[in-house]
Write an enzyme that holds these catalytic residues in place. Sequence first.
Site, PDB file in Angstrom:
ATOM      1  N   SER A 158     -63.115   8.549  45.103  1.00  0.00           N
ATOM      2  CA  SER A 158     -61.839   7.924  44.801  1.00  0.00           C
ATOM      3  C   SER A 158     -61.620   6.687  45.656  1.00  0.00           C
ATOM      4  O   SER A 158     -62.368   5.713  45.547  1.00  0.00           O
ATOM      5  CB  SER A 158     -60.723   8.961  44.960  1.00  0.00           C
ATOM      6  OG  SER A 158     -59.524   8.512  44.407  1.00  0.00           O
ATOM      7  N   HIS A 214     -60.328  14.766  38.388  1.00  0.00           N
ATOM      8  CA  HIS A 214     -60.505  13.996  39.610  1.00  0.00           C
ATOM      9  C   HIS A 214     -60.685  14.964  40.781  1.00  0.00           C
ATOM     10  O   HIS A 214     -60.173  16.070  40.769  1.00  0.00           O
ATOM     11  CB  HIS A 214     -59.239  13.151  39.815  1.00  0.00           C
ATOM     12  CG  HIS A 214     -59.354  12.126  40.891  1.00  0.00           C
ATOM     13  ND1 HIS A 214     -59.950  10.911  40.693  1.00  0.00           N
ATOM     14  CD2 HIS A 214     -58.921  12.131  42.180  1.00  0.00           C
ATOM     15  CE1 HIS A 214     -59.883  10.207  41.804  1.00  0.00           C
ATOM     16  NE2 HIS A 214     -59.273  10.927  42.734  1.00  0.00           N
ATOM     17  N   ASP A 274     -59.653  12.350  33.987  1.00  0.00           N
ATOM     18  CA  ASP A 274     -59.218  11.607  35.172  1.00  0.00           C
ATOM     19  C   ASP A 274     -58.622  10.284  34.720  1.00  0.00           C
ATOM     20  O   ASP A 274     -59.251   9.559  33.949  1.00  0.00           O
ATOM     21  CB  ASP A 274     -60.433  11.368  36.064  1.00  0.00           C
ATOM     22  CG  ASP A 274     -60.120  10.648  37.365  1.00  0.00           C
ATOM     23  OD1 ASP A 274     -58.970  10.223  37.576  1.00  0.00           O
ATOM     24  OD2 ASP A 274     -61.055  10.488  38.175  1.00  0.00           O
TER      25      ASP A 274
END
Length: 317
Positions: free
Chosen positions: A166, A290, A260
């Site tokens: 991320s 995610h 996601d």
Amino acid sequence: MSSSRTGLHRTDGQRLSPLLGVLCGPFTPTLHAAVRHPSNPVRRGLDVLITVAGVHRGGKVTSRDLSAGGLPARLFTPEGVGADAPLLVFFHGGGFVVGSINSHAQACKFIAQRGACKVLSVGYRKAPEHRFPTAVEDCTAAFRWAAAHAAELGVNPARIAVGGDSAGGNASIVVCLNTLSEERRPCGAWLLYPVVDADFDAWPSDKLFEKGPLLSAGCLRDMFANYCNPGQEKDPKLSPINSDQLGELPPIYLATAGMDPLRDQGEAFADRARSAGAKVELRRYDSLPHAFINLLIDPGARSAAEESVRGLRALFA
């Protein structure tokens, strides 16, 4: 119709496993609340929840805390590696607002053991106390320190990659861009569902998975409201998809999660980097949310993490 925070009803041909649905249902609003009120006690509480979801069985991995040029860091070393091991300099996710060395310790143990490599997890400074570009400057400094201290760390200086999940994927790309003209550069970039564009509205998956699971579109926006100022969104050090140097990046492994809001921008980044001349392996893991690297108690998430780590080993090779 957009997905739900549990991900248990079918959206875009996908849905989460029952276990992931149970985890993501309460965790989606919990994460958003933590991002809205990111005090240190809240961060520590979130770290505990993430640690529980990341529990897994594996070989022995030792760890020790150290200072990476003034930044807190933790070195993970699996059994069986020598003094010439490959090294992943790892930057944790959390939108540059939450997450820590502790939250991602289970993930780093998994990466070290499955990847037969050492992992140096870096505690960069977070927003809103330290806004853009502090985090990516910290990560760049940590990579430079690791490359200069390869002998001390017991790693091969030619086999040092950067990677993260991320926001950590974002930082990894920026580290590569920041060091393009330097003698010591990453040998590869290992990117798990990276955020690469602060213009979230530009991507269909942002709307499709607006409510989650796990990461909601609202949470994303609150993360970046804490991290950066209006008018900075196009800066390549914030939104590296806008860089005109993508073709100069080292080999990349990029994994996206099928459910996601960041999915489409990550895949577009991979396509643009490949078109510009970079070597890129792109893999989408359907029916996963995610942050799957932190959900190792789920067999599907663990399988995706296993395959992603094989991608890391290919970067070292």
